[in-house]
Design a protein around this motif. Structure first.
Motif, short mmCIF file in Angstrom:
data_model
loop_
_atom_site.label_atom_id
_atom_site.label_comp_id
_atom_site.label_asym_id
_atom_site.label_seq_id
_atom_site.Cartn_x
_atom_site.Cartn_y
_atom_site.Cartn_z
N VAL A 1 0.84 -1.20 0.00
CA VAL A 1 0.00 0.00 0.00
C VAL A 1 0.88 1.24 0.00
CG1 VAL A 1 -1.65 1.34 1.37
CG2 VAL A 1 -1.96 -1.14 1.10
N MET A 2 1.91 1.25 0.83
CA MET A 2 2.81 2.39 0.93
C MET A 2 3.52 2.65 -0.41
SD MET A 2 6.00 3.05 3.54
CE MET A 2 6.99 1.78 2.77
N SER A 3 3.97 1.59 -1.07
CA SER A 3 4.68 1.73 -2.34
C SER A 3 3.78 2.33 -3.42
CB SER A 3 5.21 0.37 -2.81
OG SER A 3 6.16 -0.12 -1.90
N VAL A 4 2.58 1.82 -3.55
CA VAL A 4 1.64 2.32 -4.56
C VAL A 4 1.23 3.75 -4.23
CG1 VAL A 4 -0.67 2.01 -5.53
CG2 VAL A 4 0.85 0.04 -5.25
N THR A 5 0.93 4.00 -2.96
CA THR A 5 0.54 5.35 -2.53
C THR A 5 1.63 6.35 -2.84
OG1 THR A 5 -0.89 4.46 -0.80
CG2 THR A 5 -0.18 6.74 -0.55
N GLU A 6 2.87 6.01 -2.53
CA GLU A 6 4.00 6.91 -2.75
C GLU A 6 4.17 7.24 -4.24
OE1 GLU A 6 8.70 6.23 -2.50
OE2 GLU A 6 7.68 6.07 -0.56
N GLU A 7 4.07 6.24 -5.10
CA GLU A 7 4.24 6.46 -6.54
C GLU A 7 3.11 7.30 -7.13
OE1 GLU A 7 6.85 5.89 -8.44
OE2 GLU A 7 7.96 4.90 -6.83
N ILE A 8 1.87 7.02 -6.73
CA ILE A 8 0.74 7.78 -7.27
C ILE A 8 0.73 9.20 -6.73
CG2 ILE A 8 -1.78 7.93 -7.39
CD1 ILE A 8 -1.84 4.87 -7.52
N THR A 9 1.07 9.37 -5.47
CA THR A 9 1.11 10.70 -4.87
C THR A 9 2.15 11.59 -5.55
OG1 THR A 9 0.37 9.80 -2.76
CG2 THR A 9 1.38 11.96 -2.68
N ALA A 10 3.18 11.00 -6.13
CA ALA A 10 4.23 11.77 -6.81
C ALA A 10 3.75 12.37 -8.13
CB ALA A 10 5.45 10.89 -7.04
N ILE A 11 2.61 11.94 -8.64
CA ILE A 11 2.07 12.50 -9.88
C ILE A 11 1.58 13.91 -9.60
CG2 ILE A 11 0.29 12.29 -11.66
CD1 ILE A 11 0.24 9.25 -11.08
N ASP A 12 1.96 14.86 -10.47
CA ASP A 12 1.52 16.24 -10.31
C ASP A 12 -0.01 16.32 -10.30
OD1 ASP A 12 4.07 17.32 -10.20
OD2 ASP A 12 4.15 17.72 -12.36
N GLY A 13 -0.55 17.04 -9.32
CA GLY A 13 -1.99 17.23 -9.21
C GLY A 13 -2.67 16.30 -8.24
N VAL A 14 -2.01 15.21 -7.86
CA VAL A 14 -2.62 14.28 -6.90
C VAL A 14 -2.53 14.88 -5.51
CG1 VAL A 14 -2.48 12.00 -5.84
CG2 VAL A 14 -2.16 12.24 -8.31
N GLU A 15 -3.67 14.96 -4.84
CA GLU A 15 -3.73 15.54 -3.50
C GLU A 15 -3.71 14.48 -2.41
OE1 GLU A 15 -7.30 17.83 -3.75
OE2 GLU A 15 -6.38 19.31 -5.07
N HIS B 1 -7.51 11.25 -5.24
CA HIS B 1 -8.18 12.54 -5.11
C HIS B 1 -7.27 13.60 -5.73
CE1 HIS B 1 -11.06 10.79 -2.25
NE2 HIS B 1 -10.02 10.13 -1.79
N SER B 2 -7.83 14.40 -6.63
CA SER B 2 -7.04 15.44 -7.29
C SER B 2 -7.95 16.59 -7.69
CB SER B 2 -6.36 14.87 -8.54
OG SER B 2 -7.31 14.31 -9.41
N ALA B 3 -7.35 17.73 -8.04
CA ALA B 3 -8.12 18.89 -8.45
C ALA B 3 -8.70 18.68 -9.85
CB ALA B 3 -7.25 20.14 -8.41
N ALA B 4 -8.02 17.90 -10.67
CA ALA B 4 -8.46 17.61 -12.04
C ALA B 4 -8.18 16.13 -12.32
CB ALA B 4 -7.70 18.50 -13.02
N PRO B 5 -8.85 15.56 -13.29
CA PRO B 5 -8.59 14.15 -13.61
C PRO B 5 -7.12 13.90 -13.95
CG PRO B 5 -10.56 14.90 -14.72
CD PRO B 5 -9.92 16.11 -14.13
N ILE B 6 -6.60 12.77 -13.51
CA ILE B 6 -5.21 12.38 -13.78
C ILE B 6 -5.21 11.43 -14.97
CG2 ILE B 6 -3.15 11.30 -12.80
CD1 ILE B 6 -3.94 13.94 -11.43
N ASP B 7 -4.30 11.63 -15.88
CA ASP B 7 -4.18 10.80 -17.07
C ASP B 7 -3.97 9.34 -16.68
OD1 ASP B 7 -3.81 10.40 -19.95
OD2 ASP B 7 -1.71 10.01 -19.41
N ALA B 8 -4.77 8.46 -17.28
CA ALA B 8 -4.73 7.02 -16.96
C ALA B 8 -3.35 6.42 -17.23
CB ALA B 8 -5.79 6.27 -17.75
N ALA B 9 -2.67 6.90 -18.26
CA ALA B 9 -1.33 6.37 -18.57
C ALA B 9 -0.34 6.71 -17.46
CB ALA B 9 -0.85 6.93 -19.91
N ARG B 10 -0.49 7.87 -16.85
CA ARG B 10 0.40 8.26 -15.74
C ARG B 10 0.13 7.40 -14.51
NH1 ARG B 10 0.79 14.44 -14.86
NH2 ARG B 10 2.78 13.82 -13.97
N VAL B 11 -1.15 7.10 -14.27
CA VAL B 11 -1.50 6.25 -13.14
C VAL B 11 -0.94 4.84 -13.37
CG1 VAL B 11 -3.40 5.18 -11.86
CG2 VAL B 11 -3.56 7.58 -12.55
N ARG B 12 -1.13 4.31 -14.58
CA ARG B 12 -0.62 2.97 -14.91
C ARG B 12 0.90 2.93 -14.72
NH1 ARG B 12 -2.53 -1.29 -17.40
NH2 ARG B 12 -4.34 -0.17 -18.19
#
Length: 108
Positions: free
Chosen positions: A51-65, A82-93
């Motif tokens: 959980v920590m590994s996935v959370t850390e990587e996704i949180t590093a994406i610009d815009g993720v709150e 949770h973000s101010a605007a939708p995050i690109d699916a390719a960035r999440v993947r």
């Protein structure tokens, strides 16, 4: 021995009362911030370290709150982004794969 000395703070009574109990209308200066919530399913997570590994990587994406994970050890875990605007699916993947896991199908 008591003394009756008082210090004048220069405060006066207001006709409208104090701000916490005033009935006078005031302009609301708060700004409403809309947030977007995206759910993805991630396969292979089994523990809090996962959980920590996935959370850390996704949180590093610009815009993720904020990121929250509903761990389903050995199955598909729901990851809420949770973000101010939708995050690109390719960035999440890419973030999930960087953490060492894979996206599953779409959450229902």
């Amino acid at each position: 021995m008591t003394t009756n000395e008082r210090t004048d703070l220069g405060l006066t009574d207001s006709a409208a009362g104090c701000s916490c109990c005033s009935t006078a209308s005031a302009t609301d200066t708060r700004v409403a911030v809309s947030t977007t919530t995206q759910d993805v399913l991630v396969d292979g997570m089994t523990c809090s370290h996962c959980v920590m590994s996935v959370t850390e990587e996704i949180t590093a994406i610009d815009g993720v709150e904020n990121v929250s994970v509903d761990l389903n050890a050995g199955g598909s875990s729901r990851v809420t982004i949770h973000s101010a605007a939708p995050i690109d699916a390719a960035r999440v993947r890419a973030a999930v794969e960087e953490a060492g896991y894979a996206l599953a199908g779409s959450p229902s």
